[in-house]
Design a protein around this motif. Structure first.
Motif, PDB file in Angstrom:
ATOM      1  N   ILE A   1       0.823  -1.205   0.000  1.00 16.19           N
ATOM      2  CA  ILE A   1       0.000   0.000   0.000  1.00 16.19           C
ATOM      3  C   ILE A   1       0.858   1.257   0.000  1.00 16.19           C
ATOM      4  O   ILE A   1       2.059   1.221   0.292  1.00 16.19           O
ATOM      5  CB  ILE A   1      -0.955   0.034   1.213  1.00 16.19           C
ATOM      6  CG1 ILE A   1      -0.169   0.164   2.522  1.00 16.19           C
ATOM      7  CG2 ILE A   1      -1.854  -1.191   1.229  1.00 16.19           C
ATOM      8  CD1 ILE A   1      -1.055   0.379   3.739  1.00 16.19           C
ATOM      9  N   SER A   2       0.233   2.363  -0.363  1.00 15.72           N
ATOM     10  CA  SER A   2       0.857   3.679  -0.265  1.00 15.72           C
ATOM     11  C   SER A   2      -0.205   4.649   0.219  1.00 15.72           C
ATOM     12  O   SER A   2      -1.404   4.423   0.031  1.00 15.72           O
ATOM     13  CB  SER A   2       1.414   4.131  -1.625  1.00 15.72           C
ATOM     14  OG  SER A   2       0.399   4.119  -2.618  1.00 15.72           O
TER      15      SER A   2
ATOM     16  N   LYS B   1       2.739   7.083   7.170  1.00 14.40           N
ATOM     17  CA  LYS B   1       3.425   6.031   6.429  1.00 14.40           C
ATOM     18  C   LYS B   1       2.505   4.809   6.389  1.00 14.40           C
ATOM     19  O   LYS B   1       1.571   4.710   7.197  1.00 14.40           O
ATOM     20  CB  LYS B   1       4.756   5.690   7.104  1.00 14.40           C
ATOM     21  CG  LYS B   1       5.750   6.842   7.108  1.00 14.40           C
ATOM     22  CD  LYS B   1       7.042   6.430   7.785  1.00 14.40           C
ATOM     23  CE  LYS B   1       8.039   7.586   7.781  1.00 14.40           C
ATOM     24  NZ  LYS B   1       9.318   7.213   8.460  1.00 14.40           N
ATOM     25  N   PRO B   2       2.745   3.863   5.472  1.00 11.62           N
ATOM     26  CA  PRO B   2       1.886   2.681   5.411  1.00 11.62           C
ATOM     27  C   PRO B   2       1.709   1.970   6.747  1.00 11.62           C
ATOM     28  O   PRO B   2       0.608   1.521   7.081  1.00 11.62           O
ATOM     29  CB  PRO B   2       2.598   1.788   4.384  1.00 11.62           C
ATOM     30  CG  PRO B   2       3.256   2.763   3.457  1.00 11.62           C
ATOM     31  CD  PRO B   2       3.724   3.887   4.352  1.00 11.62           C
ATOM     32  N   LYS B   3       2.770   1.898   7.551  1.00 12.82           N
ATOM     33  CA  LYS B   3       2.688   1.187   8.832  1.00 12.82           C
ATOM     34  C   LYS B   3       1.781   1.901   9.833  1.00 12.82           C
ATOM     35  O   LYS B   3       1.332   1.300  10.820  1.00 12.82           O
ATOM     36  CB  LYS B   3       4.082   1.015   9.442  1.00 12.82           C
ATOM     37  CG  LYS B   3       4.763   2.293   9.849  1.00 12.82           C
ATOM     38  CD  LYS B   3       6.153   2.020  10.417  1.00 12.82           C
ATOM     39  CE  LYS B   3       6.852   3.301  10.849  1.00 12.82           C
ATOM     40  NZ  LYS B   3       6.146   3.992  11.956  1.00 12.82           N
ATOM     41  N   ASP B   4       1.507   3.208   9.596  1.00 12.65           N
ATOM     42  CA  ASP B   4       0.649   3.967  10.499  1.00 12.65           C
ATOM     43  C   ASP B   4      -0.838   3.756  10.226  1.00 12.65           C
ATOM     44  O   ASP B   4      -1.681   4.146  11.042  1.00 12.65           O
ATOM     45  CB  ASP B   4       0.946   5.467  10.373  1.00 12.65           C
ATOM     46  CG  ASP B   4       2.395   5.812  10.656  1.00 12.65           C
ATOM     47  OD1 ASP B   4       2.960   5.221  11.598  1.00 12.65           O
ATOM     48  OD2 ASP B   4       2.959   6.666   9.946  1.00 12.65           O
TER      49      ASP B   4
ATOM     50  N   VAL C   1      -5.510   6.143   0.494  1.00 15.73           N
ATOM     51  CA  VAL C   1      -4.639   4.979   0.544  1.00 15.73           C
ATOM     52  C   VAL C   1      -4.840   4.188  -0.747  1.00 15.73           C
ATOM     53  O   VAL C   1      -5.972   3.989  -1.189  1.00 15.73           O
ATOM     54  CB  VAL C   1      -4.957   4.091   1.766  1.00 15.73           C
ATOM     55  CG1 VAL C   1      -4.039   2.867   1.791  1.00 15.73           C
ATOM     56  CG2 VAL C   1      -4.806   4.890   3.060  1.00 15.73           C
ATOM     57  N   PHE C   2      -3.751   3.751  -1.361  1.00 16.56           N
ATOM     58  CA  PHE C   2      -3.788   2.977  -2.602  1.00 16.56           C
ATOM     59  C   PHE C   2      -3.236   1.576  -2.350  1.00 16.56           C
ATOM     60  O   PHE C   2      -2.322   1.407  -1.537  1.00 16.56           O
ATOM     61  CB  PHE C   2      -2.953   3.653  -3.693  1.00 16.56           C
ATOM     62  CG  PHE C   2      -3.460   5.022  -4.075  1.00 16.56           C
ATOM     63  CD1 PHE C   2      -4.400   5.177  -5.084  1.00 16.56           C
ATOM     64  CD2 PHE C   2      -3.008   6.157  -3.423  1.00 16.56           C
ATOM     65  CE1 PHE C   2      -4.871   6.425  -5.441  1.00 16.56           C
ATOM     66  CE2 PHE C   2      -3.476   7.415  -3.765  1.00 16.56           C
ATOM     67  CZ  PHE C   2      -4.417   7.553  -4.775  1.00 16.56           C
ATOM     68  N   HIS C   3      -3.779   0.581  -3.050  1.00 14.89           N
ATOM     69  CA  HIS C   3      -3.246  -0.782  -2.916  1.00 14.89           C
ATOM     70  C   HIS C   3      -2.162  -1.024  -3.960  1.00 14.89           C
ATOM     71  O   HIS C   3      -2.111  -2.068  -4.612  1.00 14.89           O
ATOM     72  CB  HIS C   3      -4.348  -1.840  -2.987  1.00 14.89           C
ATOM     73  CG  HIS C   3      -5.215  -1.795  -4.206  1.00 14.89           C
ATOM     74  ND1 HIS C   3      -4.887  -2.421  -5.378  1.00 14.89           N
ATOM     75  CD2 HIS C   3      -6.408  -1.195  -4.420  1.00 14.89           C
ATOM     76  CE1 HIS C   3      -5.838  -2.229  -6.258  1.00 14.89           C
ATOM     77  NE2 HIS C   3      -6.776  -1.487  -5.716  1.00 14.89           N
ATOM     78  N   ASP C   4      -1.272  -0.058  -4.087  1.00 11.30           N
ATOM     79  CA  ASP C   4      -0.103  -0.137  -4.962  1.00 11.30           C
ATOM     80  C   ASP C   4       0.912   0.873  -4.440  1.00 11.30           C
ATOM     81  O   ASP C   4       0.552   2.023  -4.162  1.00 11.30           O
ATOM     82  CB  ASP C   4      -0.492   0.199  -6.407  1.00 11.30           C
ATOM     83  CG  ASP C   4       0.627  -0.089  -7.394  1.00 11.30           C
ATOM     84  OD1 ASP C   4       1.711   0.525  -7.260  1.00 11.30           O
ATOM     85  OD2 ASP C   4       0.437  -0.915  -8.303  1.00 11.30           O
ATOM     86  N   PRO C   5       2.169   0.484  -4.280  1.00  9.41           N
ATOM     87  CA  PRO C   5       3.171   1.414  -3.752  1.00  9.41           C
ATOM     88  C   PRO C   5       3.345   2.677  -4.585  1.00  9.41           C
ATOM     89  O   PRO C   5       3.789   3.707  -4.078  1.00  9.41           O
ATOM     90  CB  PRO C   5       4.467   0.579  -3.759  1.00  9.41           C
ATOM     91  CG  PRO C   5       4.011  -0.835  -3.724  1.00  9.41           C
ATOM     92  CD  PRO C   5       2.718  -0.860  -4.497  1.00  9.41           C
ATOM     93  N   LEU C   6       2.972   2.632  -5.882  1.00  3.66           N
ATOM     94  CA  LEU C   6       3.153   3.779  -6.770  1.00  3.66           C
ATOM     95  C   LEU C   6       1.897   4.616  -6.934  1.00  3.66           C
ATOM     96  O   LEU C   6       1.902   5.616  -7.636  1.00  3.66           O
ATOM     97  CB  LEU C   6       3.635   3.308  -8.150  1.00  3.66           C
ATOM     98  CG  LEU C   6       4.959   2.533  -8.179  1.00  3.66           C
ATOM     99  CD1 LEU C   6       5.274   2.091  -9.605  1.00  3.66           C
ATOM    100  CD2 LEU C   6       6.092   3.382  -7.616  1.00  3.66           C
ATOM    101  N   GLY C   7       0.796   4.209  -6.298  1.00  3.08           N
ATOM    102  CA  GLY C   7      -0.444   4.955  -6.459  1.00  3.08           C
ATOM    103  C   GLY C   7      -1.183   4.535  -7.719  1.00  3.08           C
ATOM    104  O   GLY C   7      -1.050   3.397  -8.181  1.00  3.08           O
ATOM    105  N   PRO C   8      -1.981   5.436  -8.312  1.00  3.09           N
ATOM    106  CA  PRO C   8      -2.762   5.082  -9.509  1.00  3.09           C
ATOM    107  C   PRO C   8      -1.873   4.636 -10.665  1.00  3.09           C
ATOM    108  O   PRO C   8      -0.768   5.154 -10.853  1.00  3.09           O
ATOM    109  CB  PRO C   8      -3.479   6.398  -9.855  1.00  3.09           C
ATOM    110  CG  PRO C   8      -3.481   7.175  -8.585  1.00  3.09           C
ATOM    111  CD  PRO C   8      -2.222   6.822  -7.871  1.00  3.09           C
TER     112      PRO C   8
END
Length: 329
Positions: free
Chosen positions: A253-254, A266-269, A296-303
């Motif tokens: 996620i991102s 951050k993702p961990k938060d 929040v996106f289910h990809d580290p790079l976003g869209p």
């Protein structure tokens, strides 16, 4: 229409089409959307689709049922099909080839926005729209700043509890048929994260004003229990499993803040994971998710958004900042 250079070819294999639904499997659909969105964002082009043998043998309208729905996903809400695409069967000896003219779009087209909304009536979540992302990222909002809070098993009885049921047969196969303990654990973690679509659920729950929890378990054995715990691959090492799940979920996620917010997450938060014991070496996995002022996106790079790079004639993915500039500006 684009230049002569904006001509691309794509092969649709029989293995890439679901026999029952006639629709493309996710990986094939993504490749089509990548090509189509790139051309629509870069002045148009032509896509030749070569169809593998056997796909359309039983259904003469299979191109309509397999490819056309993907074309429709690459339209804006104001467009009809002819505004974006025109196609016909190309002349080819013994081969099935379709020529798709891809027309340019006045609005930026994303192949996949990589974020979800909860929708209780449609498989629990659906893809968010660009307009919804504008609201989340650019408009002033009032959301809870509370950190993710584990609700516990009593919350399972609440109407807003989000539940994912793991098939028992698949559950056993994941870790009981494997000899190496570490390999068994890593496959179990991957199964919980990806097969259960946890990143997608995290994105959808984070859009709630108060956040919430998603639970992973199996269907209850009796009428008194709606959900039972999944078997755990490690005896008595629940905390290590929680840490491994959290570490892998962070990678998927991102999070990008609302432009009016001062809180940078951050993702961990965004989430907290707790495995609740339900029996001998069994537990229900709870992922508590906080509300996020942003998206929040289910990809580290976003869209996932693409354009054609003229020098290499390749499909190039845009950075999040560039996507924000062209898609919401």
């Amino acid at each position: 229409m684009g230049t002569e250079d904006d001509v691309f070819f794509i092969h649709l294999h029989q293995a890439q089409v679901d026999r029952k639904t006639k629709g493309m499997k996710p990986s094939a659909e993504y490749q089509f959307k990548k090509a189509l969105s790139s051309m629509r964002n870069s002045g148009g082009g032509v896509l030749f689709v070569h169809v593998g043998k056997g796909i359309f043998r039983e259904d003469k309208d299979a191109f309509q049922s397999t490819v056309v729905p993907v074309l429709g996903a690459m339209l804006t809400e104001e467009e009809i099909m002819s505004d974006g695409f025109r196609w016909h069967r190309a002349v080819s000896e013994g081969e099935q080839v379709y020529k798709v003219d891809v027309l340019p779009s006045e609005t930026f087209i994303s192949a996949d926005l990589k974020t979800k909304l909860l929708a209780w009536c449609v498989d629990k979540h659906v893809t968010a729209s660009v307009e919804k992302l504008r609201q989340l990222l650019l408009s002033k909002r009032t959301v809870s700043t509370t950190e993710p809070t584990v609700q516990g098993l009593p919350h399972l009885d609440q109407a807003d509890a989000v539940k994912i049921y793991v098939d028992r047969n698949d559950d056993k196969h994941v870790y009981q048929s494997l000899g190496a303990p570490y390999r068994s654990v890593s496959v179990w973690v991957n199964h919980i994260i990806n097969s259960c679509s946890l990143p997608q659920y995290v994105t959808s729950i984070s859009k709630r004003k108060q956040g919430g929890s998603v639970y992973v378990g199996v269907t209850g054995h009796n009428n008194n229990d709606d959900m039972d715990g999944v078997s755990l691959p490690w005896q008595g090492r629940k905390h290590e499993l929680q840490s491994m799940l959290a570490e892998e979920l962070q990678k998927e996620i991102s999070v990008f803040k609302n432009r009016h917010s001062d809180i940078v997450l951050k993702p961990k938060d965004v989430f907290q994971i707790k495995i609740h014991d339900t029996g001998t070496n069994c537990g229900i996995v709870e992922v508590a998710v906080r509300s996020v002022d942003g998206c929040v996106f289910h990809d580290p790079l976003g869209p996932a958004s693409f354009k054609i790079e003229k020098d290499s004639n390749a499909f190039v993915r845009l950075s999040f900042d560039k996507w924000m500039e062209v898609a919401t500006g």
